[in-house]
Design a protein around this motif. Structure first.
Motif, PDB file in Angstrom:
ATOM      1  N   ARG A 404     -10.790  -2.693   3.345  1.00 43.87           N
ATOM      2  CA  ARG A 404      -9.775  -3.376   2.529  1.00 43.87           C
ATOM      3  C   ARG A 404      -8.390  -2.805   2.807  1.00 43.87           C
ATOM      4  NH1 ARG A 404      -9.188  -2.914  -4.036  1.00 43.87           N
ATOM      5  NH2 ARG A 404      -7.837  -4.724  -4.374  1.00 43.87           N
ATOM      6  N   HIS A 405      -7.386  -3.648   2.728  1.00 47.49           N
ATOM      7  CA  HIS A 405      -5.973  -3.332   2.979  1.00 47.49           C
ATOM      8  C   HIS A 405      -5.646  -3.227   4.467  1.00 47.49           C
ATOM      9  CE1 HIS A 405      -4.936  -2.816  -1.223  1.00 47.49           C
ATOM     10  NE2 HIS A 405      -5.887  -1.907  -1.381  1.00 47.49           N
ATOM     11  N   SER A 406      -6.663  -3.419   5.341  1.00 43.54           N
ATOM     12  CA  SER A 406      -6.379  -3.391   6.785  1.00 43.54           C
ATOM     13  C   SER A 406      -5.654  -4.667   7.200  1.00 43.54           C
ATOM     14  CB  SER A 406      -7.683  -3.279   7.578  1.00 43.54           C
ATOM     15  OG  SER A 406      -8.357  -2.085   7.284  1.00 43.54           O
ATOM     16  N   LEU A 407      -4.769  -4.528   8.180  1.00 40.17           N
ATOM     17  CA  LEU A 407      -4.109  -5.674   8.805  1.00 40.17           C
ATOM     18  C   LEU A 407      -4.668  -5.818  10.208  1.00 40.17           C
ATOM     19  CD1 LEU A 407      -0.449  -5.081   7.600  1.00 40.17           C
ATOM     20  CD2 LEU A 407      -1.801  -7.122   7.121  1.00 40.17           C
ATOM     21  N   VAL A 408      -5.305  -6.956  10.497  1.00 40.29           N
ATOM     22  CA  VAL A 408      -5.962  -7.150  11.799  1.00 40.29           C
ATOM     23  C   VAL A 408      -5.498  -8.463  12.427  1.00 40.29           C
ATOM     24  CG1 VAL A 408      -7.997  -5.808  11.159  1.00 40.29           C
ATOM     25  CG2 VAL A 408      -7.971  -8.267  10.716  1.00 40.29           C
ATOM     26  N   ARG A 409      -5.439  -8.474  13.757  1.00 42.68           N
ATOM     27  CA  ARG A 409      -5.080  -9.696  14.484  1.00 42.68           C
ATOM     28  C   ARG A 409      -6.345 -10.500  14.759  1.00 42.68           C
ATOM     29  NH1 ARG A 409      -0.428 -12.094  14.547  1.00 42.68           N
ATOM     30  NH2 ARG A 409      -0.730 -12.912  16.663  1.00 42.68           N
ATOM     31  N   VAL A 410      -6.247 -11.801  14.506  1.00 41.76           N
ATOM     32  CA  VAL A 410      -7.403 -12.673  14.703  1.00 41.76           C
ATOM     33  C   VAL A 410      -6.996 -13.960  15.415  1.00 41.76           C
ATOM     34  CG1 VAL A 410      -8.470 -11.824  12.557  1.00 41.76           C
ATOM     35  CG2 VAL A 410      -7.168 -13.970  12.530  1.00 41.76           C
ATOM     36  N   ARG A 411      -8.004 -14.618  15.964  1.00 43.67           N
ATOM     37  CA  ARG A 411      -7.830 -15.966  16.504  1.00 43.67           C
ATOM     38  C   ARG A 411      -8.708 -16.907  15.680  1.00 43.67           C
ATOM     39  NH1 ARG A 411      -9.185 -14.813  21.078  1.00 43.67           N
ATOM     40  NH2 ARG A 411      -7.132 -14.504  22.025  1.00 43.67           N
ATOM     41  N   ILE A 412      -8.116 -18.005  15.188  1.00 44.74           N
ATOM     42  CA  ILE A 412      -8.856 -18.961  14.372  1.00 44.74           C
ATOM     43  C   ILE A 412      -9.836 -19.726  15.256  1.00 44.74           C
ATOM     44  CG2 ILE A 412      -8.695 -20.914  12.796  1.00 44.74           C
ATOM     45  CD1 ILE A 412      -7.449 -18.346  11.705  1.00 44.74           C
ATOM     46  N   THR A 413     -11.106 -19.762  14.822  1.00 39.75           N
ATOM     47  CA  THR A 413     -12.148 -20.419  15.627  1.00 39.75           C
ATOM     48  C   THR A 413     -12.636 -21.730  15.020  1.00 39.75           C
ATOM     49  OG1 THR A 413     -13.833 -19.092  14.483  1.00 39.75           O
ATOM     50  CG2 THR A 413     -12.958 -18.233  16.573  1.00 39.75           C
ATOM     51  N   GLY A 414     -12.333 -21.989  13.758  1.00 43.92           N
ATOM     52  CA  GLY A 414     -12.802 -23.225  13.129  1.00 43.92           C
ATOM     53  C   GLY A 414     -12.360 -23.322  11.696  1.00 43.92           C
ATOM     54  N   ALA A 415     -12.704 -24.456  11.064  1.00 50.20           N
ATOM     55  CA  ALA A 415     -12.312 -24.690   9.675  1.00 50.20           C
ATOM     56  C   ALA A 415     -13.504 -25.167   8.866  1.00 50.20           C
ATOM     57  CB  ALA A 415     -11.186 -25.716   9.617  1.00 50.20           C
ATOM     58  N   GLU A 416     -13.683 -24.563   7.704  1.00 49.46           N
ATOM     59  CA  GLU A 416     -14.690 -25.003   6.740  1.00 49.46           C
ATOM     60  C   GLU A 416     -13.977 -25.744   5.617  1.00 49.46           C
ATOM     61  OE1 GLU A 416     -17.870 -24.781   7.323  1.00 49.46           O
ATOM     62  OE2 GLU A 416     -17.539 -23.680   9.198  1.00 49.46           O
ATOM     63  N   ALA A 417     -14.654 -25.926   4.483  1.00 52.35           N
ATOM     64  CA  ALA A 417     -14.080 -26.730   3.393  1.00 52.35           C
ATOM     65  C   ALA A 417     -12.779 -26.143   2.853  1.00 52.35           C
ATOM     66  CB  ALA A 417     -15.099 -26.874   2.268  1.00 52.35           C
ATOM     67  N   ASP A 418     -12.744 -24.818   2.653  1.00 54.72           N
ATOM     68  CA  ASP A 418     -11.545 -24.232   2.067  1.00 54.72           C
ATOM     69  C   ASP A 418     -11.150 -22.900   2.707  1.00 54.72           C
ATOM     70  OD1 ASP A 418     -13.673 -22.811   1.152  1.00 54.72           O
ATOM     71  OD2 ASP A 418     -13.241 -23.045  -0.980  1.00 54.72           O
ATOM     72  N   TYR A 419     -11.580 -22.671   3.935  1.00 50.46           N
ATOM     73  CA  TYR A 419     -11.162 -21.473   4.656  1.00 50.46           C
ATOM     74  C   TYR A 419     -11.351 -21.693   6.157  1.00 50.46           C
ATOM     75  CZ  TYR A 419     -16.170 -20.396   5.013  1.00 50.46           C
ATOM     76  OH  TYR A 419     -17.519 -20.450   5.263  1.00 50.46           O
ATOM     77  N   CYS A 420     -10.735 -20.801   6.922  1.00 46.98           N
ATOM     78  CA  CYS A 420     -10.914 -20.830   8.384  1.00 46.98           C
ATOM     79  C   CYS A 420     -11.813 -19.673   8.799  1.00 46.98           C
ATOM     80  CB  CYS A 420      -9.559 -20.676   9.080  1.00 46.98           C
ATOM     81  SG  CYS A 420      -8.550 -22.182   9.062  1.00 46.98           S
ATOM     82  N   THR A 421     -12.563 -19.882   9.873  1.00 49.73           N
ATOM     83  CA  THR A 421     -13.300 -18.781  10.483  1.00 49.73           C
ATOM     84  C   THR A 421     -12.453 -18.218  11.616  1.00 49.73           C
ATOM     85  OG1 THR A 421     -14.413 -20.374  11.951  1.00 49.73           O
ATOM     86  CG2 THR A 421     -15.570 -19.751   9.923  1.00 49.73           C
ATOM     87  N   ALA A 422     -12.677 -16.938  11.918  1.00 47.92           N
ATOM     88  CA  ALA A 422     -11.835 -16.297  12.933  1.00 47.92           C
ATOM     89  C   ALA A 422     -12.592 -15.173  13.616  1.00 47.92           C
ATOM     90  CB  ALA A 422     -10.565 -15.762  12.290  1.00 47.92           C
ATOM     91  N   GLU A 423     -12.085 -14.771  14.783  1.00 46.28           N
ATOM     92  CA  GLU A 423     -12.640 -13.639  15.523  1.00 46.28           C
ATOM     93  C   GLU A 423     -11.532 -12.635  15.739  1.00 46.28           C
ATOM     94  OE1 GLU A 423     -14.018 -15.321  19.154  1.00 46.28           O
ATOM     95  OE2 GLU A 423     -12.006 -15.718  19.951  1.00 46.28           O
ATOM     96  N   LEU A 424     -11.898 -11.369  15.760  1.00 44.75           N
ATOM     97  CA  LEU A 424     -10.930 -10.326  15.996  1.00 44.75           C
ATOM     98  C   LEU A 424     -10.428 -10.376  17.426  1.00 44.75           C
ATOM     99  CD1 LEU A 424     -12.657  -7.292  14.234  1.00 44.75           C
ATOM    100  CD2 LEU A 424     -10.653  -8.538  13.424  1.00 44.75           C
TER     101      LEU A 424
END
Length: 425
Positions: A404-424
Motif C-alpha cells: 500500500r502507498h506504492s506508486l507503480v507504472r502500469v500498462r492498461i490491458t483491458g476494461a471490466e465493468a467499473d475498472y481497468c486491468t493492468a500489468e506492471l
C-alpha cells in the motif's frame, strides 16, 4: 470509556471527524473495538438530501437500541440546518457545525451532570482550524482547505448548514500536507464545501492552495468538486504550474438543460461548461472529467431531461454521480409548485444511471494500451492489487501483492465493468 464516530456525507465531514477523534483521544477516551457497543456514539451528520437526514436518525435509533446507557452525540449539518427537527431525536448532545471542536468537553460535562445539551449556534466567518483535521485513514489523505458557500442555489441547503465561504491559510495547508507525507501518504486531496471559492476571503485562489500543498514526500495532489465558472483561463494556467496536480477534474454539472440550470440559479450554462471541458482537455491531455447530475428537479420536463442525457453524451464523462432531486425545507425550490412525481424521478434516475455506466465503460475501454502511474490501495485479495491512476481510473493488477502507498507504472490491458486491468511495466 470507548467511542465511535459515524461519519455521514462528504469528505469535509470526514476531515472534521478526524479532528473530533483526535480531540477525544487527547481527552482520555479510547476508540471502540470491533466487538461490543461503544460507550459514546458520535454521529457527524449530513443534510444535503432527505435520505441523509434519515440515515442520521437511523444511526441514533440503532445506537440507542444497542446500548441504552450510551452517550449519543448528534452534530453537523442536520442540526445546523434543522435544529428543531434534530432536537426531537434521542441524542443526548445536539450541536451544529459551530461547536465540533468542543465535543469532548461537552461529553465530559454530560457524563458529570447527565443534563441534555441542545446547542446550535451561528457559524463564524473564520476558518475553524481546531475542527478541521486531515483524514489520514485512507490511502489518499484528505485535507479540508475551505468551508461554506455563498452561492445559494435554489435547491441547496448547504449555505444554511455551512455558512459563508472561509478559507484555510496557505501556511496551514502546507503544514497539513507535510503531516500527510510524514504519515506515509503519497497523495493528498484538497477538499471543501465549495472548493472553487477557496481564497475569496483571504486574497488567494485555488491554484495558490495547490502550490502550498506541493511539499517533499507528496507526489500527487488531487482536487475535490469544482464549479465550472470558476475555472478561468488564469486559474487553469496557475494549476498548470504544479506538475504534481492530478489531471482529474470533477466539474459539478447538475443539469445539462439551460432552462433547468437557470431555475437552479447556477452561474453557468451548457456552452460555458463545454468550453471549460475543452480548455481543460487541451491543457491537460487525456485528463478525466467526472461530474454530478441531478434528475427530477422542480419543473423538469421530459424535454429538459433529454437535454441532460444528450449533453452528458456530448461531454463524454469518465464517471457520473446520479441522484434524484430531494426537496429541502428552507430552500427557494421547496416553495415551487411544479415538483416532479417520485416515480418519474426514479425512472429518470435509472435512465441516467444506465447512461452513466455506458459512458464509464466507453471511457475505460479507451485506456487500453496506455501507460499510467498507479497508487496502490489497501489489500483486498491475495490475487490482485487495486489502485488509482493520476486521472482516477480504478486499476486492478493481478498476480502480485504490492505494498500500500506504492506508486507503480502500469500498462492498461483491458476494461471490466467499473475498472481497468493492468500489468506492471
Amino acid at each position: 470509556m470507548t467511542f465511535t464516530v459515524y461519519t455521514l456525507g462528504c469528505k469535509v465531514n470526514s476531515c472534521e471527524s478526524a479532528a473530533i477523534t483526535d480531540a477525544m483521544l487527547a481527552a482520555g477516551f479510547e476508540k471502540a473495538g470491533v466487538i461490543g457497543a461503544p460507550d459514546i456514539c458520535i454521529v457527524n451528520s449530513c443534510a444535503v438530501t432527505g435520505m441523509s437526514v434519515k440515515k442520521a436518525r437511523q444511526h441514533i435509533s440503532r445506537r440507542r437500541s444497542e446500548n441504552p446507557d450510551s452517550v449519543i452525540v448528534l452534530c453537523g449539518c442536520f442540526p445546523q440546518s434543522y435544529p428543531e427537527e434534530a432536537a426531537q431525536t434521542d441524542a443526548d448532545i445536539i450541536i451544529g457545525n459551530a461547536k465540533k471542536a468542543d465535543i469532548s468537553q461537552l461529553i465530559c460535562k454530560f457524563i458529570e451532570k447527565r443534563t441534555r445539551t441542545v446547542c446550535v449556534e451561528p457559524l463564524s466567518r473564520e476558518f475553524d482550524e481546531a475542527a478541521s483535521g486531515t483524514d489520514l485513514d485512507r490511502t489518499r489523505a484528505f485535507i479540508k482547505i475551505e468551508d461554506g458557500c455563498d452561492r445559494f442555489c435554489t435547491y441547496c441547503i448547504i449555505p444554511t448548514a455551512r455558512g459563508r465561504v472561509r478559507s484555510r491559510p496557505l501556511d496551514k495547508i502546507t503544514e497539513q500536507a507535510r503531516l500527510a507525507a510524514e504519515s506515509g501518504h503519497k497523495e493528498v486531496v484538497l477538499t471543501g464545501i465549495n472548493l472553487s471559492c477557496y481564497g475569496e476571503d483571504i486574497g488567494a485562489t485555488l491554484g495558490d492552495a495547490v502550490i502550498a500543498a506541493d511539499v517533499e514526500g507528496i507526489e500527487r495532489i488531487r482536487l475535490g468538486s469544482l464549479e465550472p465558472e470558476m475555472m478561468t483561463d488564469a486559474e487553469i494556467e496557475k494549476l498548470l504550474k504544479t506538475p504534481k496536480l492530478c489531471p482529474h477534474f470533477h466539474l459539478s454539472l447538475q443539469s445539462g438543460s439551460d432552462t433547468v440550470l437557470k431555475r437552479m440559479r447556477r452561474r453557468y450554462d451548457t456552452a460555458l461548461y463545454k468550453d471549460v471541458c475543452e480548455r481543460l482537455r487541451e491543457k491537460f491531455p487525456n485528463c478525466s472529467i467526472t461530474t454530478d447530475i441531478m434528475v427530477g428537479f422542480a419543473g423538469e420536463t421530459d424535454e429538459e431531461f433529454q437535454q441532460s442525457m444528450d449533453f452528458a453524451k456530448e461531454i463524454g464523462f469518465a464517471k457520473v454521480h446520479v441522484f434524484p432531486y430531494s426537496i429541502r425545507k428552507g430552500t427557494l425550490a421547496a416553495m415551487y409548485d411544479d415538483h416532479v412525481l417520485p416515480h418519474v424521478k426514479s425512472m429518470r434516475a435509472k435512465q441516467m444511471t444506465e447512461l452513466a455506466k455506458q459512458l464509464e465503460q466507453e471511457y475505460l475501454k479507451k485506456q487500453t494500451g496506455r501507460e499510467y502511474t498507479v497508487l496502490i490501495e489497501k489489500p483486498q485479495s491475495a490475487e490482485y492489487s487495486n489502485g488509482f491512476t493520476e486521472s482516477y481510473i480504478p486499476v486492478r493488477i493481478y498476480g502480485k501483492q504490492i505494498e500500500r502507498h506504492s506508486l507503480v507504472r502500469v500498462r492498461i490491458t483491458g476494461a471490466e465493468a467499473d475498472y481497468c486491468t493492468a500489468e506492471l511495466i
